[in-house]
Design an enzyme around this catalytic site. Structure first.
Site, PDB file in Angstrom:
ATOM      1  N   SER A  95       4.997 129.536-106.898  1.00  0.00           N
ATOM      2  CA  SER A  95       4.371 129.634-105.581  1.00  0.00           C
ATOM      3  C   SER A  95       5.336 129.152-104.490  1.00  0.00           C
ATOM      4  O   SER A  95       6.410 129.710-104.326  1.00  0.00           O
ATOM      5  CB  SER A  95       3.055 128.855-105.582  1.00  0.00           C
ATOM      6  OG  SER A  95       2.247 129.216-104.500  1.00  0.00           O
ATOM      7  N   ASP A 224      -3.642 137.893-108.842  1.00  0.00           N
ATOM      8  CA  ASP A 224      -3.320 136.714-108.040  1.00  0.00           C
ATOM      9  C   ASP A 224      -4.072 136.801-106.721  1.00  0.00           C
ATOM     10  O   ASP A 224      -3.788 137.656-105.882  1.00  0.00           O
ATOM     11  CB  ASP A 224      -1.811 136.652-107.798  1.00  0.00           C
ATOM     12  CG  ASP A 224      -1.357 135.330-107.204  1.00  0.00           C
ATOM     13  OD1 ASP A 224      -2.110 134.744-106.404  1.00  0.00           O
ATOM     14  OD2 ASP A 224      -0.238 134.903-107.527  1.00  0.00           O
ATOM     15  N   HIS A 253      -3.167 133.308-110.100  1.00  0.00           N
ATOM     16  CA  HIS A 253      -2.053 132.590-109.475  1.00  0.00           C
ATOM     17  C   HIS A 253      -1.581 131.431-110.345  1.00  0.00           C
ATOM     18  O   HIS A 253      -0.388 131.201-110.499  1.00  0.00           O
ATOM     19  CB  HIS A 253      -2.491 132.071-108.104  1.00  0.00           C
ATOM     20  CG  HIS A 253      -1.382 131.473-107.301  1.00  0.00           C
ATOM     21  ND1 HIS A 253      -0.336 132.216-106.816  1.00  0.00           N
ATOM     22  CD2 HIS A 253      -1.160 130.187-106.888  1.00  0.00           C
ATOM     23  CE1 HIS A 253       0.494 131.431-106.132  1.00  0.00           C
ATOM     24  NE2 HIS A 253       0.022 130.193-106.175  1.00  0.00           N
TER      25      HIS A 253
END
Length: 273
Positions: A95, A224, A253
């Site tokens: 991320s 995601d 995610h």
């Protein structure tokens, strides 16, 4: 506990474990190095040296109110790499950590990086603008700012549902995973988390991606709900000179945790290739 005092006085918490080829992991917003537990033990058991750290303002690092930009995060990582004298490092970022990795590799690695892995990562750029019409509207990030500022304790619980795909029909909800996410988030400083939203959503990594020539593995879940894969992983892989893309139908995610067996296997294959 190991800490490094950076040049500006910020204290960075890090874990340096094992012996062998070096892997360095970079966590996402608003978490800590503990988010990599499933990867840390996997690679330690396979003969790797594993380095993780809590980003400034996050986890057990000092809760500084300054420097919450991708540029500073990458510079901090460089200080830690140089302090530990790490070489031929494979950098792995999730991320926001993926953005940190690609900026670090492009601007700060100085030949110390061997490969990189971007997992559910924010590059090339998240926010919707004229050059990124498929991006996430600014209103979404404004809401994250509002919730972080005024409702952080509850927001960090609620956010685990889309983060791990636990809001999908038939999801196998693990309450411990949700609580561990909340625990990590609440350890960090509210200023760092608030300012970090701009860093992960508005930083443009296009030129970083174009400039990097080491092998880069891009992993992204097709379900995601935090960083949509078509505007992130797919575009990043196309911009890289030496990129490999793997997408996973149905993965969320937070797939390094919920789908650790698959993610670890694919990272290992890339490392050993």
């Amino acid at each position: 506990m190991s800490t490094l005092n950076l040049k500006d006085g910020t204290e960075i918490f890090y874990k340096d474990q094992g012996q062998g080829p070096v892997l360095m992991f970079h966590h996402g917003w608003p978490l800590s190095s503990d988010d990599w537990d499933a990867q840390v033990i996997f690679f330690l058991q396979r003969g790797y040296r594993v380095v993780t750290h809590d980003r400034r303002g996050h986890g057990r690092s000092s809760q500084d109110i300054y420097g919450h930009t991708i540029e500073q995060y990458a510079a901090d990582a460089a200080e830690l790499v140089e302090f530990l004298d790490l070489k031929d490092v494979i950098h792995i970022g999730h991320s926001t950590g993926g953005g940190e990795v690609i900026r670090y590799v492009n601007k700060y690695a100085n030949g110390r990086a061997k490969k990189a892995v971007l997992i559910s990562a924010v590059p090339p750029i998240m926010v919707q603008n004229e050059s990124n019409p498929d991006g996430v509207p600014m209103e979404v990030f404004d809401n994250i700012r509002d919730q972080t500022l005024n409702n952080r304790q509850q927001f960090y619980i609620d956010l685990t549902l889309p983060f791990y795909g636990y809001n999908r029909a038939g999801a196998d909800i693990k309450e411990g995973i949700r609580r561990n996410w909340w625990r990590q988030g609440m350890m960090g400083g509210i200023v760092a988390h608030y300012e970090g939203i701009k860093a992960f959503s508005e930083t443009d990594f296009t030129e970083d991606l174009k400039a990097v020539d080491i092998p880069v593995l891009v992993l992204h879940g097709e379900d995601d709900q935090i960083v949509p894969y078509e505007n992130a992983g797919v575009k990043s892989a196309k911009l890289l000179k030496n990129g490999t893309l793997i997408t996973y139908p149905g993965f969320p995610h937070g797939m390094p945790t919920t789908e650790a067996a698959t993610i670890n296997k694919d990272i290992l294959a890339f490392i050993e290739s």
